[in-house]
Write an enzyme that holds these catalytic residues in place. Sequence first.
Site, mmCIF file in Angstrom:
data_model
loop_
_atom_site.group_PDB
_atom_site.id
_atom_site.type_symbol
_atom_site.label_atom_id
_atom_site.label_comp_id
_atom_site.label_asym_id
_atom_site.label_seq_id
_atom_site.Cartn_x
_atom_site.Cartn_y
_atom_site.Cartn_z
ATOM 1 C CE LYS A 150 29.410 -5.388 13.025
ATOM 2 N NZ LYS A 150 28.956 -4.296 13.792
ATOM 3 C CE LYS A 166 18.387 -3.928 16.731
ATOM 4 N NZ LYS A 166 19.212 -5.036 16.457
ATOM 5 C CE LYS A 211 21.585 -5.175 8.095
ATOM 6 N NZ LYS A 211 22.340 -4.354 8.954
HETATM 7 P P1 TYM Z 1 27.459 -1.747 11.822
HETATM 8 O O1 TYM Z 1 28.434 -2.002 12.898
HETATM 9 O O2 TYM Z 1 26.237 -2.582 11.764
HETATM 10 O O3 TYM Z 1 28.173 -1.843 10.414
HETATM 11 C C1 TYM Z 1 29.395 -1.167 10.139
HETATM 12 C C2 TYM Z 1 29.420 -0.700 8.695
HETATM 13 O O4 TYM Z 1 29.249 -1.797 7.811
HETATM 14 C C3 TYM Z 1 28.170 -1.553 6.911
HETATM 15 N N1 TYM Z 1 27.478 -2.821 6.617
HETATM 16 C C4 TYM Z 1 27.228 -3.282 5.392
HETATM 17 N N2 TYM Z 1 27.491 -2.787 4.164
HETATM 18 C C5 TYM Z 1 27.115 -3.529 3.095
HETATM 19 N N3 TYM Z 1 26.500 -4.753 3.209
HETATM 20 C C6 TYM Z 1 26.218 -5.281 4.417
HETATM 21 N N4 TYM Z 1 25.630 -6.482 4.505
HETATM 22 C C7 TYM Z 1 26.571 -4.535 5.580
HETATM 23 N N5 TYM Z 1 26.445 -4.766 6.903
HETATM 24 C C8 TYM Z 1 26.997 -3.701 7.532
HETATM 25 C C9 TYM Z 1 27.263 -0.589 7.656
HETATM 26 O O5 TYM Z 1 26.439 0.150 6.780
HETATM 27 C C10 TYM Z 1 28.255 0.281 8.384
HETATM 28 O O6 TYM Z 1 28.750 1.302 7.535
HETATM 29 N N6 TYM Z 1 25.111 2.293 13.594
HETATM 30 C C11 TYM Z 1 26.296 1.830 12.892
HETATM 31 C C12 TYM Z 1 27.581 2.225 13.608
HETATM 32 C C13 TYM Z 1 27.717 3.682 13.835
HETATM 33 C C14 TYM Z 1 28.043 4.666 12.877
HETATM 34 C C15 TYM Z 1 28.063 5.896 13.590
HETATM 35 C C16 TYM Z 1 28.319 4.645 11.504
HETATM 36 C C17 TYM Z 1 27.565 4.279 15.047
HETATM 37 N N7 TYM Z 1 27.763 5.617 14.898
HETATM 38 C C18 TYM Z 1 28.364 7.093 12.962
HETATM 39 C C19 TYM Z 1 28.620 5.852 10.870
HETATM 40 C C20 TYM Z 1 28.639 7.062 11.600
HETATM 41 C C21 TYM Z 1 26.258 0.322 12.816
HETATM 42 O O7 TYM Z 1 25.632 -0.316 13.622
HETATM 43 O O8 TYM Z 1 27.052 -0.200 11.843
#
Ligand code: TYM
Length: 332
Positions: free
Chosen positions: A198, A113, A195
């Site tokens: 979003k 970032k 990867k």
């Molecule tokens: P986020 O919102 O980016 O993604 C949500 C979940 O999707 C998974 N993910 C993927 N898995 C496989 N391939 C991909 N290309 C891919 N892109 C996203 C992520 O690994 C995630 O499981 N920081 C976290 C949100 C969060 C969180 C937490 C998760 C906040 N607090 C506590 C678990 C526990 C995030 O930004 O995920």
Amino acid sequence: MSKEIVVSGIRSTGHLHLGNYFGAIQNYVLMQENYDCYFFVADYHSLTTHPDPKDLKANVFRVVAENIASGLNPDKVALYAQSDVPEIPELYLMLNMLAYVGELEKVPTFKEKVRTQPENVNAGLLTYPVLMAADILIHRAVKVPVGKDQEQHLEMARNFAVRFNNRYGNFFPEPQVFRFNNDTVKIMSLDGSGKMSKSENENNTIYLSDSDDTIRKKIMKAKTDAGPIAPNTEMPDYIQNLFLLMHLASRKEIVDIYRSQYNNCNIRYGDMKKQLAEDMAAFVRPIREHATELQKDETTLRMILKEGAEKARASASVTIEGARKLIGINYY
Ligand code: TYM
């Protein structure tokens, strides 16, 4: 016997995509029967990029709708918004006292970032893993279903838990990554450049809200090459990703046909992509349609979030009370 506690969250920044579905939500759906599950929309986490206040509510409601449309049952899990549980920021504050600036500055997602948005390196970004640890530890979870990209954050959550325990007494379990299927830990972007995500590279990301036609167009443009020239060659990662998507969306006989064509060097990627596009469109269609319906019914979504918050707060308040006592905030 009481069920094991599970926590996971999804940031409400943009539409959910196949990476979120296969890397996270599919595991949630499989876990909801046998675990005590807390799944939430990480709306506080989304504030690091200063989204327009007008968009926040729709973003949160869409994530809730897309989770339910993917099979999550709000009667079986606590499905809530992070900002509805004030115990989370309280634990975040406590854990911040145990997190060192030096270790936070070394986190790869933070360094990334700093590189990509030097104009907005705020303290929320730096302490992002601490808030994430608070999300997990607030329910004293033992299992956390996440994709590969979140593993380092989870390791930090374990470190903070251990540090708290060492200082104040054994209280938090060490949460572990959990998943049913290791193949889906990282769904790649269709152009093979990292990867699926979003907020970046929209044309190479398949969203759960994409129309059939959009899915077809995106898949037909996915990166391929001239094909293998020797039998049984190892696949480049972008081809492997197409096979993975096919494995997830198509029937086994179909995958076997293309796999054997690949191994015999007579694969036509155009045909493969056409097949994959149809199967993926058929896979996403019911989720999209159900999510669209759900988003029209704001009253129900609001009720689901309220009930989810109640369940989450019942668990979170017990943890906060225990943590306060251990720290010594126990005056009356
Ligand atoms: P986020 O919102 O980016 O993604 C949500 C979940 O999707 C998974 N993910 C993927 N898995 C496989 N391939 C991909 N290309 C891919 N892109 C996203 C992520 O690994 C995630 O499981 N920081 C976290 C949100 C969060 C969180 C937490 C998760 C906040 N607090 C506590 C678990 C526990 C995030 O930004 O995920």
